[in-house]
Design a protein around this motif. Structure first.
Motif, PDB file in Angstrom:
ATOM      1  N   SER A  41       0.797  -1.143  -0.019  1.00  0.00           N
ATOM      2  CA  SER A  41       0.169  -0.221  -0.043  1.00  0.00           C
ATOM      3  C   SER A  41       0.830   1.269  -0.104  1.00  0.00           C
ATOM      4  N   GLY A  42       0.440   2.189  -0.542  1.00  0.00           N
ATOM      5  CA  GLY A  42       1.130   3.466  -0.805  1.00  0.00           C
ATOM      6  C   GLY A  42       0.893   4.364   0.519  1.00  0.00           C
ATOM      7  N   ALA A  43       1.289   5.475   0.452  1.00  0.00           N
ATOM      8  CA  ALA A  43       1.371   6.569   1.641  1.00  0.00           C
ATOM      9  C   ALA A  43      -0.006   6.968   1.701  1.00  0.00           C
ATOM     10  N   TRP A  44      -0.650   7.260   0.687  1.00  0.00           N
ATOM     11  CA  TRP A  44      -2.038   7.807   0.940  1.00  0.00           C
ATOM     12  C   TRP A  44      -3.000   6.601   1.187  1.00  0.00           C
ATOM     13  N   GLU A  45      -2.792   5.169   0.770  1.00  0.00           N
ATOM     14  CA  GLU A  45      -3.797   4.326   1.222  1.00  0.00           C
ATOM     15  C   GLU A  45      -3.469   4.039   2.897  1.00  0.00           C
ATOM     16  N   ARG A  46      -2.346   4.087   3.107  1.00  0.00           N
ATOM     17  CA  ARG A  46      -1.855   3.961   4.690  1.00  0.00           C
ATOM     18  C   ARG A  46      -2.306   5.122   5.176  1.00  0.00           C
TER      19      ARG A  46
END
Length: 285
Positions: free
Chosen positions: A78-83
């Protein structure tokens, strides 16, 4: 407004804020009965600001669920936005849900439609009756086979659009959002709880906007007496709403909307007949 008028109106607000009977509509009716002058900017602002006082009872009663972050593991890769979204997901859903109300509310306020609606007892009475008739059947329409669905982004946005209907006094924000949740497959209890949570940012925004407009247009309203009345109104509405909300969730879960529908029809119908007979709701002042 007098102190007694303030306390009575705040009690009405606290009792009706979370019930699907329209707290704004009941406050407008109560203000007319008490002889509170309609059309006054401070009275309009008071009507919205003490609603925020009642809404704060949600934060108090559900504080463990309202102040929460999701620390559960996220999907690998998961990317930063998803996290970030995963951790703050509860608040992200509230942001999505409140967007439609922000847009529609601002348009209604800027056009002057909102102020006009707030001064119309006839509109309140008509919408009480119309909403009451709908509520006699909404359990059968929306609650058949209600699933244990969770609120996601798509459902939050749709519930937010339902909330926009409540810009019309007499509709009830609580009714609109709970029905919106049920239409999205939520149980009555879960729909009611999300309705409560969504009310916090919605009414916080309305309160800030009203205070800003009051200060911008004319700061003369900010007398010591008026500020005192706002504080009293918010405190009384908060305390009364705290007890009313707990009762409402239990009642709605067990019995549904029908009793509230009958109540709305009786109250709205009586007011319409009373006004058509040439009488006034003003009983004092």
């Amino acid at each position: 407004m007098t102190l007694l008028q303030t306390i009575i109106i705040a009690i009405v607000e606290g009792l009706t804020e979370f019930l699907p009977v329209s707290s704004t509509g009941h406050m407008i009716i109560t203000q007319n009965l008490l002889g509170v002058p309609q059309g006054d900017p401070f009275v309009h602002a008071f009507t919205f600001i003490i609603q925020f006082g009642a809404i704060l009872s949600v934060v108090c009663l559900y504080w463990k669920r309202f102040f929460r972050l999701d620390y559960s593991p996220v999907a690998e890769g998961s990317g930063a936005w998803e996290r970030f979204k995963h951790k703050w997901y509860f608040y992200w859903l509230l942001v999505i849900g409140v967007i439609p109300a922000v847009v529609i509310g601002l348009l209604a306020k800027k056009s002057g439609l909102l102020d006009w609606l707030l001064d119309s007892v006839v509109v309140v009475a008509i919408m009480l009756v119309v909403g009451g008739v709908f509520m006699l059947f909404c359990d059968k329409i929306f609650n058949k086979g209600a699933e244990e669905n969770k609120v996601n982004e798509k459902r939050a946005l749709k519930i937010g659009f339902f909330q926009c209907i409540s810009v019309i006094p007499g509709v009830s924000r609580s009714m609109a959002t709970i029905v919106g949740g049920m239409q999205q497959g939520l149980t009555r209890k879960h729909a009611a709880e999300f309705s409560f949570f969504l009310a916090v940012p919605t009414m916080a925004g309305a309160t800030i906007l009203d205070l800003f407009d009051l200060l911008k247009e004319n700061g003369a309203w900010a007398t010591g007496n008026n500020i005192f009345l706002l504080i009293v109104g918010c405190v009384v509405a908060f305390v009364v709403a705290l007890f009313a909300m707990k009762w409402f969730v239990a009642f709605l879960t067990k019995y549904g909307f029908k009793a509230f529908g009958v109540y709305r029809i009786l109250v709205g119908g009586f007011i319409l007949v009373w006004l058509l007979l040439g009488h006034s709701l003003v009983m004092a002042g």
